[in-house]
Structures are given as C-alpha cells and as structure tokens.
Write a protein that holds these residues in place. Structure first.
Motif, mmCIF file in Angstrom:
data_model
loop_
_atom_site.group_PDB
_atom_site.id
_atom_site.type_symbol
_atom_site.label_atom_id
_atom_site.label_comp_id
_atom_site.label_asym_id
_atom_site.label_seq_id
_atom_site.Cartn_x
_atom_site.Cartn_y
_atom_site.Cartn_z
ATOM 1 N N VAL A 95 39.782 38.288 40.947
ATOM 2 C CA VAL A 95 38.907 37.753 39.900
ATOM 3 C C VAL A 95 37.453 37.636 40.339
ATOM 4 O O VAL A 95 36.564 37.536 39.491
ATOM 5 C CB VAL A 95 39.428 36.402 39.360
ATOM 6 C CG1 VAL A 95 40.783 36.581 38.695
ATOM 7 C CG2 VAL A 95 39.486 35.350 40.446
ATOM 8 N N SER A 96 37.223 37.609 41.646
ATOM 9 C CA SER A 96 35.845 37.619 42.138
ATOM 10 C C SER A 96 35.827 38.140 43.562
ATOM 11 O O SER A 96 36.835 38.074 44.270
ATOM 12 C CB SER A 96 35.178 36.243 42.039
ATOM 13 O OG SER A 96 35.963 35.246 42.620
ATOM 14 N N TRP A 98 33.038 38.762 47.051
ATOM 15 C CA TRP A 98 31.743 38.561 47.674
ATOM 16 C C TRP A 98 31.673 39.394 48.949
ATOM 17 O O TRP A 98 32.672 39.528 49.660
ATOM 18 C CB TRP A 98 31.545 37.093 48.073
ATOM 19 C CG TRP A 98 31.595 36.123 46.945
ATOM 20 C CD1 TRP A 98 30.552 35.684 46.176
ATOM 21 C CD2 TRP A 98 32.744 35.425 46.457
ATOM 22 N NE1 TRP A 98 30.994 34.769 45.250
ATOM 23 C CE2 TRP A 98 32.349 34.597 45.400
ATOM 24 C CE3 TRP A 98 34.094 35.425 46.812
ATOM 25 C CZ2 TRP A 98 33.216 33.767 44.703
ATOM 26 C CZ3 TRP A 98 34.977 34.611 46.106
ATOM 27 C CH2 TRP A 98 34.534 33.793 45.070
ATOM 28 N N ARG A 109 38.737 36.419 45.759
ATOM 29 C CA ARG A 109 39.514 35.348 45.128
ATOM 30 C C ARG A 109 40.529 36.020 44.229
ATOM 31 O O ARG A 109 40.158 36.857 43.392
ATOM 32 C CB ARG A 109 38.606 34.437 44.325
ATOM 33 C CG ARG A 109 39.335 33.256 43.707
ATOM 34 C CD ARG A 109 38.335 32.382 42.996
ATOM 35 N NE ARG A 109 38.944 31.173 42.523
ATOM 36 C CZ ARG A 109 38.317 30.326 41.731
ATOM 37 N NH1 ARG A 109 37.072 30.559 41.349
ATOM 38 N NH2 ARG A 109 38.918 29.234 41.333
ATOM 39 N N ASP A 147 35.982 24.819 39.437
ATOM 40 C CA ASP A 147 34.695 25.482 39.380
ATOM 41 C C ASP A 147 33.800 24.702 38.402
ATOM 42 O O ASP A 147 34.150 24.514 37.250
ATOM 43 C CB ASP A 147 34.844 26.926 38.903
ATOM 44 C CG ASP A 147 35.644 27.772 39.873
ATOM 45 O OD1 ASP A 147 35.758 27.396 41.050
ATOM 46 O OD2 ASP A 147 36.175 28.812 39.452
#
Length: 152
Positions: A95-96, A98, A109, A147
């Motif tokens: 989903v994410s 970095w 993530r 979040d």
C-alpha cells in the motif's frame, strides 16, 4: 504562496472530515460559503490538497496481517530500480513504499489476508526480483496510533 492561519484551519478541518461542504467550512472558518469554497479550490489547484479518499477498516476487508518489509537490493543499476518500482506499483498488497537511507533500500507497508499470503508476497514476488538481495519483514501486532493528519 504562503498559507495563512485560515488556510491552515481549512486544511486541518478537511483532514478531519473531507466531506465538509463549503457551507460547513464557512461556518467553521467564519467565512461565507463562497469564500470557503474559493479557498478550498485554490488549495486544491496549488497542490496542497492532493486527493480525497475514504479510510477503510482493514479487518472488515479481512486484511488481518499488516506488515513492514525492508528490501535490500544487491544491485542498483537503473533498469533494476525501475523494474522494482514497477513491481511495487502493481501489487495491491503493497500500500505504500519508501526509498530509505540506512541499511534497507526500500520500506514497504503491506496488508495481507493472512500469513500465507504475506509469505507468498515475499517468496514469490519480492525475492525472485533480480535486484533483490534480501528482505526483512516485521508484522504489526497493534497500532496504538492510526495514520493521523499532517501537522499544520
């Protein structure tokens, strides 16, 4: 353009509830609905507001495992970086992502239905990529702070 206090209050309000109408924003900010609407449009066009989304409950969607996966690349050739970024973008469980300084090159993530699906993601998707040297996963046991909104 710099944000004034009214812009900041508008952004904070929208982070709490993106469904606020111009009328409701105007009441909150002590502005007319048209002034609140124009400010919102300006903040959207200037890129302060990038998107409106619904925050879903992962458990209701039977996504019972949330994890963080550190990916260590064995090679940093440009074509491998591009193909790894494409791999990450095409898997909904991720989903994410970095890129990181330090030990790992990427931090992902992920949400999976169960441990078997996390295992498949790691062993059948991530590790077979030619640039990936190793992965390290951590499973979230609890999330005491969800979040949150960005500090304004």
């Amino acid at each position: 353009m710099a944000l004034d206090e009214t812009d900041k209050r508008l952004l904070a309000s929208l982070q709490s509830n993106a469904h606020l109408t111009a009328q409701e924003l105007g009441e909150t900010l002590n502005l007319s609905p048209s002034q609140a609407g124009r400010r919102r449009q300006r903040l959207e066009s200037e890129g302060y507001i990038q998107n409106y989304t619904a925050q879903l409950d992962p458990q209701k969607l039977e996504l019972m495992v949330q994890g963080f996966v550190q990916v260590h690349l064995g090679t940093h050739q440009p074509e491998h970086s591009v193909s790894f970024a494409q791999l990450v973008a095409t898997h909904a469980e991720i989903v994410s992502a970095w890129t990181m300084t330090g030990d790992a090159d990427y931090l992902l993530r992920v949400y999976c239905t169960d441990l078997s699906s996390l295992n498949r993601l790691i062993h059948e998707v991530l590790l077979p990529h030619p640039a990936v040297a190793k992965v390290h996963s951590q499973i979230v046991m609890d999330q005491p702070k969800r979040d949150g909104p960005l500090p304004i």
